[in-house]
Design an enzyme around this catalytic site. Structure first.
Site, PDB file in Angstrom:
ATOM      1  N   HIS A 397     -30.866   4.587  10.025  1.00 17.94           N
ATOM      2  CA  HIS A 397     -32.059   5.430  10.199  1.00 17.94           C
ATOM      3  C   HIS A 397     -32.685   5.160  11.553  1.00 17.94           C
ATOM      4  O   HIS A 397     -32.608   4.039  12.066  1.00 17.94           O
ATOM      5  CB  HIS A 397     -33.043   5.269   9.051  1.00 17.94           C
ATOM      6  CG  HIS A 397     -33.798   3.963   8.982  1.00 17.94           C
ATOM      7  ND1 HIS A 397     -34.977   3.739   9.641  1.00 17.94           N
ATOM      8  CD2 HIS A 397     -33.542   2.826   8.297  1.00 17.94           C
ATOM      9  CE1 HIS A 397     -35.419   2.522   9.363  1.00 17.94           C
ATOM     10  NE2 HIS A 397     -34.567   1.934   8.564  1.00 17.94           N
ATOM     11  N   GLU A 445     -36.187   7.594   6.614  1.00 17.64           N
ATOM     12  CA  GLU A 445     -35.697   6.614   5.645  1.00 17.64           C
ATOM     13  C   GLU A 445     -36.853   5.824   5.074  1.00 17.64           C
ATOM     14  O   GLU A 445     -36.899   5.511   3.882  1.00 17.64           O
ATOM     15  CB  GLU A 445     -34.694   5.651   6.310  1.00 17.64           C
ATOM     16  CG  GLU A 445     -34.017   4.674   5.343  1.00 17.64           C
ATOM     17  CD  GLU A 445     -34.734   3.346   5.164  1.00 17.64           C
ATOM     18  OE1 GLU A 445     -34.283   2.536   4.351  1.00 17.64           O
ATOM     19  OE2 GLU A 445     -35.756   3.102   5.816  1.00 17.64           O
ATOM     20  N   GLU A 454     -31.273  13.631   1.145  1.00 19.24           N
ATOM     21  CA  GLU A 454     -31.273  15.094   1.191  1.00 19.24           C
ATOM     22  C   GLU A 454     -29.955  15.588   1.771  1.00 19.24           C
ATOM     23  O   GLU A 454     -29.434  16.626   1.379  1.00 19.24           O
ATOM     24  CB  GLU A 454     -32.465  15.609   1.998  1.00 19.24           C
ATOM     25  CG  GLU A 454     -33.813  15.210   1.402  1.00 19.24           C
ATOM     26  CD  GLU A 454     -34.032  15.706  -0.028  1.00 19.24           C
ATOM     27  OE1 GLU A 454     -33.873  16.913  -0.257  1.00 19.24           O
ATOM     28  OE2 GLU A 454     -34.348  14.875  -0.904  1.00 19.24           O
ATOM     29  N   GLU A 457     -27.467  15.380  -0.949  1.00 13.67           N
ATOM     30  CA  GLU A 457     -27.697  16.492  -1.877  1.00 13.67           C
ATOM     31  C   GLU A 457     -27.142  17.795  -1.287  1.00 13.67           C
ATOM     32  O   GLU A 457     -26.525  18.592  -1.970  1.00 13.67           O
ATOM     33  CB  GLU A 457     -29.197  16.633  -2.169  1.00 13.67           C
ATOM     34  CG  GLU A 457     -29.676  15.560  -3.141  1.00 13.67           C
ATOM     35  CD  GLU A 457     -31.179  15.542  -3.369  1.00 13.67           C
ATOM     36  OE1 GLU A 457     -31.917  16.171  -2.572  1.00 13.67           O
ATOM     37  OE2 GLU A 457     -31.615  14.903  -4.332  1.00 13.67           O
ATOM     38  N   ASP A 474     -28.748  -1.328   8.636  1.00 14.86           N
ATOM     39  CA  ASP A 474     -30.205  -1.259   8.557  1.00 14.86           C
ATOM     40  C   ASP A 474     -30.725  -2.664   8.835  1.00 14.86           C
ATOM     41  O   ASP A 474     -30.062  -3.638   8.498  1.00 14.86           O
ATOM     42  CB  ASP A 474     -30.645  -0.774   7.172  1.00 14.86           C
ATOM     43  CG  ASP A 474     -32.073  -0.256   7.174  1.00 14.86           C
ATOM     44  OD1 ASP A 474     -32.783  -0.435   8.180  1.00 14.86           O
ATOM     45  OD2 ASP A 474     -32.479   0.341   6.156  1.00 14.86           O
ATOM     46  N   HIS A 568     -42.041  -4.287   9.072  1.00 16.29           N
ATOM     47  CA  HIS A 568     -42.919  -3.113   8.899  1.00 16.29           C
ATOM     48  C   HIS A 568     -44.307  -3.268   9.532  1.00 16.29           C
ATOM     49  O   HIS A 568     -45.217  -2.533   9.186  1.00 16.29           O
ATOM     50  CB  HIS A 568     -43.078  -2.733   7.419  1.00 16.29           C
ATOM     51  CG  HIS A 568     -41.851  -2.089   6.827  1.00 16.29           C
ATOM     52  ND1 HIS A 568     -41.847  -1.508   5.591  1.00 16.29           N
ATOM     53  CD2 HIS A 568     -40.593  -1.920   7.318  1.00 16.29           C
ATOM     54  CE1 HIS A 568     -40.631  -1.016   5.339  1.00 16.29           C
ATOM     55  NE2 HIS A 568     -39.859  -1.265   6.377  1.00 16.29           N
TER      56      HIS A 568
HETATM   57 ZN   LIG Z   1     -34.908   0.101   7.630  1.00 17.38          ZN
END
Ligand SMILES: [Zn+2]
Ligand SMILES: *[C@@H]1O[C@H](CO)[C@@H](O)[C@H](O)[C@H]1NC(C)=O
Ligand SMILES: *[C@@H]1O[C@H](CO)[C@@H](O)[C@H](O)[C@H]1NC(C)=O
Ligand SMILES: *[C@@H]1O[C@H](CO)[C@@H](O)[C@H](O)[C@H]1NC(C)=O
Ligand SMILES: *[C@@H]1O[C@H](CO)[C@@H](O)[C@H](O)[C@H]1NC(C)=O
Ligand SMILES: *[C@@H]1O[C@H](CO)[C@@H](O)[C@H](O)[C@H]1NC(C)=O
Ligand SMILES: *[C@@H]1O[C@H](CO)[C@@H](O)[C@H](O)[C@H]1NC(C)=O
Ligand SMILES: *[C@@H]1O[C@H](CO)[C@@H](O)[C@H](O)[C@H]1NC(C)=O
Ligand SMILES: *[C@@H]1O[C@H](CO)[C@@H](O)[C@H](O)[C@H]1NC(C)=O
Length: 762
Positions: A397, A445, A454, A457, A474, A568
């Site tokens: 991502h 992500e 998505e 999908e 990741d 984060h």
């Molecule tokens: Zn991550």
């Protein structure tokens, strides 16, 4: 030359094929084929003999080259070229460029990054690079100068200084950055609940039970303050709401993110008292308005009111500096054993404050803005030379909560370098992989795996048919200690082989990435498939063989159950990467080389390096767990596991027989190779049961079980039925699950079996 032609025909195995194939072919077809082959060989021989006594005609040469190209195996020297060309300084410069701005999904810098990736991939020489657009429901705090600028906790009251007791809304270093999101949790309902503060440890059900039952604190109408970790963010809110709390604050206790004595940023990489972890709070990954279908412009979108994956009450993260100001003033009993953190205070339960703050309540101000935003996946590809319709995909991502140098911009920086090196080989016509190599940079992500889910999908049918492996990265470089891998059982050996060829990033010429990873054990540890990153929808919805990898730090002495300290937060930045994590970018280089070698290996080998036998111990262990955990109960209910045991035995037999097929395989026959390659992929996909209730947990072995109580390693469908998962509970449901799982495993055996399995058991 006739001899040469003849040799190649033999080497190509065509005559052998016919002989070996006769078991599965009707006699008539065999004869026709033999006659046909003989005729063609004779004709070619005559033509060659006619036109040239000592050499091939130009036409023959072309035909021969075409044929050789079909059976040409992997060129391992290309692996060395890729390895040599990967340049750590270029990766450093990529990362510097990509971390200049915060790039939360759907914002202007996020769109700029998608375009930059697409353009770079094209410039680097990929055959295609496109933006694949979606419209996702996202959730934002007040941004930059706009918005109310008070997503914060305030101590409410009539007679105190408002400013002094309001918590910070952003890291001081990011004040005034128009692209930096304030402290918030995505998808929190907005609101301004007010109540007395209670301390609820990690916010788990047992923590609230202790407050209510043992400490006799009525949580109704309260605001809970809890430590980060041990339980999902959204789940903490659900647990708090279940006992009547009206809001919840989460803070990272230093005991759960730092190590004692660890230097905090800017002196080290540990979390300072001004950093806050952002994150999503959805109870299930995937775009919430379009479950089961891609979030295209024409998609049907659920009304917001029908969405049940949002947390029920406002939820807000604050820093540990701010948390300390509240916690040190809490009244009430001291906390029980196991609840203490490492702030220099006496931890108390509350409710409410003491001394000059007595009778004051806390108000949480959450001004999240839930809005549909355009987000892009970037998809690039190198078209395969022989099997362009078979894809090996590499993805990570590109969005981040803030700059996200570690999570996951380190992987984007690697992806750009990999495409440069592979693109150069294409430009110089030194290499084109047998199968197509697809590069993906996933959007959004961080909000709940939206981009990759998505995409899966949207392209489930194509991917189900054509995708042979998905390789994910990741939190690419979080340390210099060892590779960390989660993977499907079928990829074990491929990963081992690839990592054995990559030199360790440490200055030890005799060590490989594999050695760092094995750490003296016989084989390195490979984890299972989790919901934590973009490989999960490929594995759980389509059944693709998947893996995810990262380079990790030595976790000895670190708290368990949480990620790296600045995860984060606004401190996951280039400076931390350059000064503390990977100063010379040698780890980035080692990881890029590992990814490059895996992609080359998986895309270029004539026979896919996928294992099938590795499912046997997985199945046996699950059956053992079922017997151990539920055997007696099942016997009492008359639920038989004979069918399940039979299916597993059949799979085990089919796996052994398939080994014989693989041992005899003629690698030089492209059709035979394609047949077994398709089986090697299909056996992975056969563990998908599309009738499973959950919208994308379709895998009978690897889907998460809903119940986290019990630690059963039994099949997730059985565990869920035993404890009330989404498929319902009760003995009838257990019976249904046992049968469905047995059938699905038998289907996997059928896929491995010879072509006559279509006619039923012998
Ligand atoms: Zn991550
Ligand atoms: C929030 O408000 C303060 C002062 O009221 C101002 O200095 C600061 O720039 C604002 N921050 C943001 C991110 O809008
Ligand atoms: C809470 O109370 C229950 C029942 O009285 C008791 O079994 C349990 O040990 C108590 N928990 C703690 C953490 O003291
Ligand atoms: C908890 O407080 C609420 C509201 O004050 C009240 O309705 C409820 O009965 C209380 N529960 C208990 C167990 O006392
Ligand atoms: C928690 O820490 C305090 C010191 O900060 C100590 O007095 C207390 O005994 C600890 N409580 C528990 C249950 O460990
Ligand atoms: C919500 O976010 C969208 C997109 O950033 C913006 O256009 C809109 O003005 C925001 N609404 C509020 C109430 O802040
Ligand atoms: C890994 O990084 C740590 C922290 O920067 C450093 O102390 C250590 O020497 C490094 N280890 C190796 C093997 O390079
Ligand atoms: C399963 O149980 C059998 C018999 O108890 C044992 O022989 C076998 O090693 C177990 N297999 C696994 C994978 O745990
Ligand atoms: C296992 O294979 C045998 C023999 O082909 C067959 O009779 C049996 O039904 C199979 N088991 C299952 C669960 O399909």
């Amino acid at each position: 030359m006739e001899a040469e032609y003849g040799t190649i025909l033999l080497a190509s195995g065509q005559p052998k094929t016919v002989e070996e194939g006769q078991k599965t072919m009707s006699k008539g077809r065999y004869i026709i084929l033999a006659v046909l082959c003989g005729t063609v060989a004779l004709a070619v021989g005559v033509i060659i003999g006619w036109f040239s006594k000592s050499s091939l005609t130009e036409e023959d040469r072309v035909a021969l080259d075409k044929f050789r190209a079909l059976v040409r195996g992997a060129d391992e020297t290309v692996g060395n070229t890729i390895m040599d060309e990967i340049d750590s300084e270029r990766i450093r410069e990529n990362l510097r460029e990509l971390t200049k701005k915060p790039h939360m999904a759907g914002t202007a810098p996020d769109h700029e990054m998608a375009e930059l990736i697409r353009q770079t991939w094209l410039d680097n020489g990929l055959d295609e690079a496109r933006l694949v657009p979606y419209d996702f429901l996202l959730s934002y705090p007040p941004m930059g100068e706009m918005g109310p600028n008070n997503t914060a906790v305030t101590v409410d009251g009539t007679d105190f200084e408002f400013e002094d007791t309001r918590t910070a809304h952003i890291e001081p270093e990011l004040q005034g950055d128009p692209d930096a999101p304030q402290f918030f949790y995505a998808f929190s309902p907005p609101g301004n609940p007010v109540g007395e503060l209670v301390f609820a440890n990690y916010g788990r059900p047992q923590d609230f039970e202790y407050l209510e039952k043992n400490a006799s604190i009525n949580c109704t109408g309260k605001i809970a303050i809890v430590k980060y970790g041990r339980e999902g963010r959204g789940t903490k809110a659900t647990n708090a709401a279940a006992v009547g709390a009206v809001g919840i604050i989460i803070y990272p206790d230093p005991a759960d993110v730092n190590v004692p004595g660890g230097q905090v940023y800017p002196d080290g990489w540990f979390l300072p008292g001004t950093g806050v972890e952002r994150g999503s709070t959805l109870s299930d990954p995937g775009e919430p308005l379009t479950p089961g279908y891609p979030a295209t412009d024409y998609a049907y979108r659920k009304p917001l009111g029908d969405v049940d994956v949002f947390p029920p009450i406002p939820i807000l993260p604050i820093s540990y500096n701010d948390a300390q100001e509240y916690l040190l003033r809490l009244s009430g009993e001291e906390v029980p054993s196991g609840w203490n953190g490492s702030l220099p205070i006496t931890y108390r339960l509350g409710p409410g404050f003491t001394d000059d703050w007595a009778a004051r309540e806390v108000r949480i101000n959450v001004y999240t803005n839930t809005t549909i935003q355009r987000v892009y996946n970037v998809i690039g590809m190198i078209k395969g030379r022989v099997e362009p319709d078979r894809y090996v995909m590499f993805g990570n991502h590109y969005d981040a909560w803030v700059q996200g140098a570690i999570d996951d911009t380190s992987s984007t920086a690697i992806s750009l370098e990999l495409t440069r090196v592979m693109g150069n080989l294409l430009k110089e016509e030194k290499w084109r992989p047998r199968r197509s190599v697809v590069f993906a940079a996933w959007g959004a992500e961080e909000f709940g795996l939206f981009g990759s889910m998505e995409y899966v999908e949207q392209y489930a049918k194509l991917l189900g048919e054509r995708l042979v492996t998905y390789v994910n990265m990741d939190v690419g470089v979080a340390g210099n200690y060892s590779l960390a891998v989660g993977a499907s059982p079928s990829l074990r050996n491929a990963i081992f082989e690839a990592t054995k060829r990559i030199p360790s990033p440490h200055n030890d010429p005799d060590k490989t990435v594999y050695d760092d990873w094995a750490q003296g054990e016989e084989t390195p540890y490979i984890g299972g498939i989790t919901l934590s990153t973009d490989h999960s929808s490929f594995a759980l919805r389509v059944g693709t063989p998947v893996m995810t990898m990262a380079y990790d730090y030595d976790k000895t002495g670190y708290p368990t159950g949480t990620s790296y300290p600045v995860y984060h937060t606004g401190y996951d930045n280039m400076d931390v990467m350059e000064r503390f994590v990977d100063p010379d970018f040698s780890v980035h280089r080692a990881l890029a080389r590992t990814a490059g070698e895996l992609l080359r290996y998986l895309s270029d080998e004539v026979l896919l390096p996928l294992e099938w036998e590795q499912y046997v111990p997985v199945l046996t262990a699950s059956l053992n767990a079922t017997v151990t955990d539920y055997g007696t109960a099942f016997e009492e209910q008359g639920i038989s596991l004979d069918g399940l045991a039979s299916a597993i035995q059949n799979f085990s037999d089919a796996a052994a027989e398939f080994k014989n097929v693989m041992d005899r395989i003629d690698k030089d026959n492209p059709i035979q190779a394609r047949i077994v390659n398709d089986q090697l992929v299909a056996v992975n996909k056969a563990f998908i049961d599309t009738n499973r209730q959950h919208v994308f947990f379709k895998h009978v072995l690897f889907s998460p079980a809903y119940c986290t109580l019990g630690t059963s390693n039994s099949f997730p469908g059985i565990v869920d039925a035993m404890c009330g998962g989404p498929q319902g509970e009760g003995w009838e449901e257990v019976k249904k699950q046992v049968a469905a799982i047995s059938f699905t495993i038998q289907s996997a055996a059928d896929v491995l079996n010879d072509v006559d399995s279509i006619a039923g058991p012998k």
